[in-house]
Design an enzyme around this catalytic site. Structure first.
Site, PDB file in Angstrom:
ATOM      1  N   CYS A  59      -5.285 -12.973  37.260  1.00  0.00           N
ATOM      2  CA  CYS A  59      -5.208 -12.388  35.695  1.00  0.00           C
ATOM      3  C   CYS A  59      -6.329 -11.330  35.778  1.00  0.00           C
ATOM      4  CB  CYS A  59      -5.104 -13.023  34.728  1.00  0.00           C
ATOM      5  SG  CYS A  59      -5.072 -12.019  32.975  1.00  0.00           S
ATOM      6  N   HIS A  96       4.478 -14.580  33.588  1.00  0.00           N
ATOM      7  CA  HIS A  96       3.057 -14.178  32.984  1.00  0.00           C
ATOM      8  C   HIS A  96       2.499 -12.929  32.110  1.00  0.00           C
ATOM      9  CE1 HIS A  96      -1.230 -13.776  34.963  1.00  0.00           C
ATOM     10  NE2 HIS A  96      -1.372 -13.019  33.758  1.00  0.00           N
ATOM     11  N   GLU A  97       3.552 -11.273  32.544  1.00  0.00           N
ATOM     12  CA  GLU A  97       2.809 -10.886  31.402  1.00  0.00           C
ATOM     13  C   GLU A  97       3.827 -10.844  29.992  1.00  0.00           C
ATOM     14  OE1 GLU A  97       0.720  -9.349  31.845  1.00  0.00           O
ATOM     15  OE2 GLU A  97       0.845  -9.317  34.017  1.00  0.00           O
ATOM     16  N   HIS A 157       1.374 -13.147  27.463  1.00  0.00           N
ATOM     17  CA  HIS A 157       0.631 -12.875  26.487  1.00  0.00           C
ATOM     18  C   HIS A 157       0.728 -12.485  25.773  1.00  0.00           C
ATOM     19  CE1 HIS A 157      -2.652 -13.048  30.122  1.00  0.00           C
ATOM     20  NE2 HIS A 157      -1.942 -12.204  30.467  1.00  0.00           N
TER      21      HIS A 157
END
Length: 175
Positions: A100, A142-143, A146
């Protein structure tokens, strides 16, 4: 276009839930996305979420470079997903070695859904939807994490796989 400062683990913006983008076509959103794409490429990342550049908005940019496409997966040119939803399409899981830009030089093994559906908007406000597997599914999850204030370390089950990239590389090369 401008390079943006990337928030590092420990900054509170990375732990907050992001707010929806009211108008994906707004000039400030178009400018932000342009700067995020430039920043992602400069940092040699595969994705970058708005909270990582100190903007608590529900959008991210990503791509699937040829070097990360596997098992017949096609590379994907850089794109944006605004106000996304990511939905598992099966119970099948995969283990992903993730890094990351907000945790530079670190990697860890993260369980992710192997097959997901996605929907969101582009910079014209048009709906984008599809399905993803492999690295594409990995980067989307993953994004999107966030945007909910979740770092990949929060999803890890076994911290014996967590460490610095250069140490893993050194351990793999006994010479």
């Amino acid at each position: 276009m401008a390079l943006l400062k990337i928030a590092k683990m420990g900054h509170p913006v990375l732990l907050r839930e992001a707010v929806a983008v009211a108008d994906p076509t707004a000039p400030e959103i178009v400018s932000l996305v342009s700067d995020m794409l430039e920043t992602m490429h400069d940092a040699r990342g595969a994705g970058l979420a708005a909270p990582q550049v100190h903007r608590a908005l529900r959008l991210f940019v990503y791509h699937v470079p040829i070097s990360r496409a596997a098992d017949g997966e096609a590379p994907i040119a850089p794109r944006v997903l605004i106000n996304p939803t990511i939905t598992p399409l099966s119970d099948e899981m995969m283990n992903c070695t993730e890094g990351c830009l907000s945790l530079p030089a670190l990697r860890g093994l993260v369980p992710r859904f192997a097959h997901v559906g996605f929907e969101g908007q582009d910079l014209e406000g048009k709906t984008i939807s599809g399905e993803a597997r492999g690295f594409h599914a990995n980067v989307l999850q993953h994004e999107n994490d966030h945007l909910d204030g979740i770092l990949y370390t929060m999803r890890m089950k076994d911290f014996s796989s967590f460490g610095y990239v250069d140490e893993f590389t050194r351990a793999e090369d006994p010479a």
